[in-house]
Design an enzyme around this catalytic site. Structure first.
Site, PDB file in Angstrom:
ATOM      1  N   HIS A 154       0.859  -1.183   0.000  1.00  0.00           N
ATOM      2  CA  HIS A 154       0.000   0.000   0.000  1.00  0.00           C
ATOM      3  C   HIS A 154       0.892   1.229   0.000  1.00  0.00           C
ATOM      4  O   HIS A 154       1.737   1.401   0.880  1.00  0.00           O
ATOM      5  CB  HIS A 154      -0.918   0.027   1.222  1.00  0.00           C
ATOM      6  CG  HIS A 154      -1.872   1.186   1.210  1.00  0.00           C
ATOM      7  ND1 HIS A 154      -3.128   1.114   0.636  1.00  0.00           N
ATOM      8  CD2 HIS A 154      -1.749   2.452   1.688  1.00  0.00           C
ATOM      9  CE1 HIS A 154      -3.730   2.278   0.765  1.00  0.00           C
ATOM     10  NE2 HIS A 154      -2.906   3.112   1.391  1.00  0.00           N
ATOM     11  N   CYS A 155       0.689   2.088  -0.981  1.00  0.00           N
ATOM     12  CA  CYS A 155       1.508   3.294  -1.118  1.00  0.00           C
ATOM     13  C   CYS A 155       0.780   4.479  -0.487  1.00  0.00           C
ATOM     14  O   CYS A 155      -0.289   4.873  -0.948  1.00  0.00           O
ATOM     15  CB  CYS A 155       1.795   3.569  -2.601  1.00  0.00           C
ATOM     16  SG  CYS A 155       2.761   5.067  -2.879  1.00  0.00           S
TER      17      CYS A 155
END
Length: 315
Positions: A154-155
């Protein structure tokens, strides 16, 4: 009661247990801060370059005219075009990573491959949170609230998960972050060297403690000090871009996700060429992604993966 009825009953109990719970991701401060940072840096660097750096670097001392004629004038307009292109490409690739919802695992995902199968297919797993059957290499993200196809991570800087369909855009976004940071650092240091201190002759003057002393002693303007702080922020972006790009290239060439790299899982390695095309598509078309973030076709749909035989080294 036979085994099949027991499994079905357990699945129904889990469905009943979870369906009334709220799994909607709640906004967090770190998420908002992560989304704010790239937008702030991209936009602030663009307006800083157009309004301050380019006119300042390419003006003659004491005049309001752009430097000269011929090469210097052409350089200004060339640099302006490069800055504008970098700004647009950075925003577009960030947006493509942020908006790509094709990575979501849906109920239709299983139906496309197992239309008659009521149970979880072999090699797949049932997600009690999403209440869907997820294919191999898919994992649930608590931040997104969905299962993601070939989830890598997850960025926080794009507010989305990097997965099967947007990993290529994330890599290209990292490349533009690196290029944009290098371009911005060149313009920032050129401007500061011209109006504050020559960089290579007074490197110590660019170290924050010395800069703060000069600010309070009246030997440095607040504008120059703020620009120097912005230069440090640009250097931080350069470091982040290099870190993420290097890591992504390593796991792509090895045919892994970040999770698989941490767990030393290499069963999906299909050779350098196949690993590359599984992320970027055909090399004959992939180069277009650097100029226009198109939705080019990829091999497969992240549901069926070829596994190396156990006899191969590294399984």
């Amino acid at each position: 009661m036979n085994l099949k009825e027991q499994e079905t009953s357990l699945k129904e109990k889990l469905s009943q247990h979870y369906k009334n719970r709220n799994f909607t991701p709640q906004p967090k401060a770190i998420v908002r801060a992560g989304l704010f940072w790239p937008g702030f840096m991209i936009c602030s660097l663009f307006f800083e370059a157009v309004a301050v750096l380019l006119p300042g670097v390419y003006k003659l001392h004491g005049t309001g005219n752009l430097e000269g004629h011929g090469w210097f004038g052409e350089t200004y307009w060339l640099m302006l075009g490069v800055v504008l292109t970098t700004f647009v490409e950075s925003l577009i690739n960030w947006w493509r990573v942020y908006m790509d919802v094709a990575n979501y695992v849906r109920k239709e995902t299983k139906m496309a491959h197992f239309p008659q199968c009521l149970e979880t297919p072999p090699g797949w797993r049932h997600c009690p949170t999403c209440q869907v059957d997820a294919p191999p290499r898919s994992f649930h993200c608590n931040m997104c609230g969905r299962c993601i196809l070939k989830r890598d991570h997850h960025c926080f800087f794009t507010g989305s998960c990097i997965g099967y369909y947007n990993q290529r855009h994330f890599v290209i976004f990292c490349i533009y972050v690196i290029w944009g940071s290098l371009l911005a650092l060149y313009l920032q240091l050129s401007y500061l060297s011209k109006y504050m201190f020559p960089f290579f002759e007074n490197v110590y003057a660019y170290i924050l403690p010395f800069t703060v002393m000069k600010l309070f002693s009246g030997n440095l303007t607040i504008q120059s000090f703020l620009l120097l702080l912005h230069t440090y922020a640009t250097g931080f972006c350069l470091f982040l871009g290099l870190w993420f790009l290097l890591w992504q290239l390593i796991i792509i060439l090895r045919g892994q996700t970040s999770y698989e790299a941490w767990k030393n899982i290499r069963v999906y390695h299909g050779g350098l060429y196949n690993n590359f095309t599984s992320v970027f598509g055909s090399p004959l078309q992939a180069w277009l992604l650097f100029f226009v973030p198109l939705m080019l076709p990829l091999q497969g749909d992240a549901c069926a993966w070829k596994i190396r035989p156990k006899s191969e080294k590294g399984h």
